[in-house]
Design an enzyme around this catalytic site. Structure first.
Site, PDB file in Angstrom:
ATOM      1  N   HIS A 257       0.793  -1.237   0.000  1.00 16.67           N
ATOM      2  CA  HIS A 257       0.000   0.000   0.000  1.00 16.67           C
ATOM      3  C   HIS A 257       0.827   1.290   0.000  1.00 16.67           C
ATOM      4  O   HIS A 257       0.531   2.234   0.738  1.00 16.67           O
ATOM      5  CB  HIS A 257      -0.967  -0.003   1.185  1.00 16.67           C
ATOM      6  CG  HIS A 257      -2.025  -1.073   1.128  1.00 16.67           C
ATOM      7  ND1 HIS A 257      -2.474  -1.622  -0.057  1.00 16.67           N
ATOM      8  CD2 HIS A 257      -2.725  -1.702   2.123  1.00 16.67           C
ATOM      9  CE1 HIS A 257      -3.409  -2.527   0.215  1.00 16.67           C
ATOM     10  NE2 HIS A 257      -3.576  -2.598   1.517  1.00 16.67           N
TER      11      HIS A 257
ATOM     12  N   HIS B  12      -9.670   1.855   0.418  1.00 20.18           N
ATOM     13  CA  HIS B  12      -9.593   0.792   1.423  1.00 20.18           C
ATOM     14  C   HIS B  12     -10.681   0.950   2.485  1.00 20.18           C
ATOM     15  O   HIS B  12     -10.412   0.817   3.675  1.00 20.18           O
ATOM     16  CB  HIS B  12      -8.199   0.778   2.053  1.00 20.18           C
ATOM     17  CG  HIS B  12      -7.763  -0.548   2.571  1.00 20.18           C
ATOM     18  ND1 HIS B  12      -8.485  -1.250   3.507  1.00 20.18           N
ATOM     19  CD2 HIS B  12      -6.689  -1.315   2.274  1.00 20.18           C
ATOM     20  CE1 HIS B  12      -7.841  -2.376   3.769  1.00 20.18           C
ATOM     21  NE2 HIS B  12      -6.758  -2.444   3.035  1.00 20.18           N
TER      22      HIS B  12
ATOM     23  N   GLU C 168     -11.400  -4.082  -2.438  1.00 17.41           N
ATOM     24  CA  GLU C 168     -10.453  -3.128  -3.014  1.00 17.41           C
ATOM     25  C   GLU C 168     -10.314  -3.392  -4.515  1.00 17.41           C
ATOM     26  O   GLU C 168      -9.714  -4.375  -4.922  1.00 17.41           O
ATOM     27  CB  GLU C 168      -9.102  -3.273  -2.308  1.00 17.41           C
ATOM     28  CG  GLU C 168      -9.182  -3.109  -0.810  1.00 17.41           C
ATOM     29  CD  GLU C 168      -8.042  -3.807  -0.083  1.00 17.41           C
ATOM     30  OE1 GLU C 168      -6.877  -3.576  -0.422  1.00 17.41           O
ATOM     31  OE2 GLU C 168      -8.332  -4.611   0.819  1.00 17.41           O
TER      32      GLU C 168
HETATM   33  C1  GLA Z   1      -5.097  -5.345   2.303  1.00 21.01           C
HETATM   34  C2  GLA Z   1      -4.084  -6.377   2.390  1.00 21.01           C
HETATM   35  C3  GLA Z   1      -4.270  -7.055   3.665  1.00 21.01           C
HETATM   36  C4  GLA Z   1      -4.181  -6.075   4.790  1.00 21.01           C
HETATM   37  C5  GLA Z   1      -5.173  -5.067   4.680  1.00 21.01           C
HETATM   38  C6  GLA Z   1      -5.032  -4.054   5.795  1.00 21.01           C
HETATM   39  O1  GLA Z   1      -6.330  -5.915   2.164  1.00 21.01           O
HETATM   40  O2  GLA Z   1      -4.126  -7.296   1.337  1.00 21.01           O
HETATM   41  O3  GLA Z   1      -3.336  -8.027   3.810  1.00 21.01           O
HETATM   42  O4  GLA Z   1      -2.944  -5.442   4.756  1.00 21.01           O
HETATM   43  O5  GLA Z   1      -5.021  -4.473   3.410  1.00 21.01           O
HETATM   44  O6  GLA Z   1      -4.662  -4.598   6.980  1.00 21.01           O
END
Ligand code: GLA
Length: 380
Positions: free
Chosen positions: A139, A210, A346
């Protein structure tokens, strides 16, 4: 934290039966006119954060902060006409800072999801980024777009425009990237998010949102009895560090088969190697179709009957079942963010695409414009 009194941002009444929770955001605090002691007014590196509220003609409200371009709350009518806050979020900027690695409601960039070992090559040059989720970068690195204070412009009562300029080599990514994200709360009860970006050097971009949803309302238990349907015959299995192996495999006969509506809890604890690797669902689905004609996913809250349809122009969808949630944070109505009390959908290009040339490309060149849209539409 939200506290009672003059500075309270969100008023709520919580009867014994939590399924009838009602929430509303007071008119007096909308459009950035928050009291000075509000938890959403903060100066970070010389830039001011605010809470902005969008309203549509049906009474839906979306609260967004320019800290990380985050969707803080979303009030949606349920079957009984009650307004339910379906987005799990924090009650202050400090809450979001503390809960940083959960990315609550945030706009994610420059690269959403993982880049293996925080490394890729582009035009023959090596680039390295911070390992925010060892051994990988997740991210956007150490301080992704989720931790930046964006410039915000209220276009009208239903539209907020956020802009951010990410400097050349910020977090290790080449090129100055000018980003625009527009949140629009439409009169057909959808939150439409439009992304646009341009660069002055070849770079990679993968923007997503997110938001964590609980269609029974924030603080109303786990999402295990929500039903999910995803229009994906295939997904990208992962290694033990959640990096795609590179294979695209059918969901048929696996816990990843959401081609018909299935509860999240039905197979989440199955003795399946991929489920174990994700600690539940934390996988990228290869969407059969993308665009705005048919939803790529449909989720229904069992207690409220609220249905969320996801539309996107992106080829992939990371379905995350809140496996890392562990009650470490107190959310805006005072409930802890317990295990699997929310899920994320997402919309994105596939994880680790800069290292996996067989996946749809995430490269953006000077002169090109990155444009993509995602919509979360609510029905009852
Ligand atoms: C995304 C990632 C997860 C986690 C979440 C936040 O979905 O794929 O593994 O990091 O964000 O915790």
């Amino acid at each position: 934290m939200l506290t009672a009194g003059a500075a309270m941002l969100v008023a709520f009444s919580q009867p014994a039966n939590k399924t009838t929770i009602t929430t509303s955001i007071k008119d007096s605090v909308i459009y950035g006119k928050l009291p000075a002691d509000s938890g959403f007014e903060k100066t970070i590196k010389g830039k001011q954060t605010h809470l902005f509220v969008l309203k549509n003609k049906n009474g839906m409200e979306a609260a967004i902060t320019n800290y990380g371009g985050r969707l803080v709350s979303l009030l949606v009518p349920d079957r009984a006409g009650k307004m339910i806050d379906v987005v799990v979020g924090c009650g202050s900027i400090d809450g979001y800072i503390k809960a940083g690695s959960s990315y609550y409601g945030a706009t994610i960039g420059r690269y959403g999801n993982r880049i293996a070992k925080g490394h890729f090559t582009l035009d023959g040059k090596d680039y390295s980024m911070f390992l925010s989720n060892r051994p990988n970068s997740l991210h956007g690195g150490k301080e992704g777009f989720d931790r930046k204070v964006w410039d915000a412009k209220k276009i009208d009562n239903q539209t907020l425009e956020l802009t951010y300029v990410s400097k050349d080599m910020e977090e290790g990514y080449p090129g100055t990237l000018s980003v625009k994200v527009v949140y629009k709360l439409t009169n057909n009860n959808a939150v439409k998010i439009s992304y646009q970006a341009t660069t002055d050097k070849t770079t990679v971009v993968n923007l997503t949102n997110h938001s964590y949803f609980n269609l029974n309302g924030e603080g109303n238990g786990t999402i295990l009895n929500h039903t999910v349907q995803i229009d994906a015959d295939n997904y990208t299995p992962v290694d033990g560090t959640l990096i795609p192996t590179g294979k695209i495999e059918p969901v048929k006969g696996t816990p990843f088969d959401f081609t018909t509506a299935t509860t999240i809890g039905a197979h989440i604890n199955d003795a399946n190697e991929q489920i174990k690797k994700g600690g539940g669902y934390d996988h990228n689905f290869v969407l059969n179709k993308h665009g705005f004609t048919t939803p790529v996913a449909t989720v229904k809250g069992d207690k409220t009957g609220i249905v969320m349809k996801v539309y996107t122009e992106e080829p992939g969808l990371q379905f995350y079942s809140g496996n890392f949630m562990g009650g470490a944070n107190t959310m805006k109505y005072g409930d802890r963010d317990g295990h699997r009390t929310a899920f994320a959908m997402e919309t994105q290009h596939f994880p680790d695409s800069p290292n996996q040339p067989q996946f749809p490309t995430t490269t953006l060149k000077p002169g090109q414009t990155y444009r993509t849209q995602t919509m979360y539409k609510f029905e009852k």
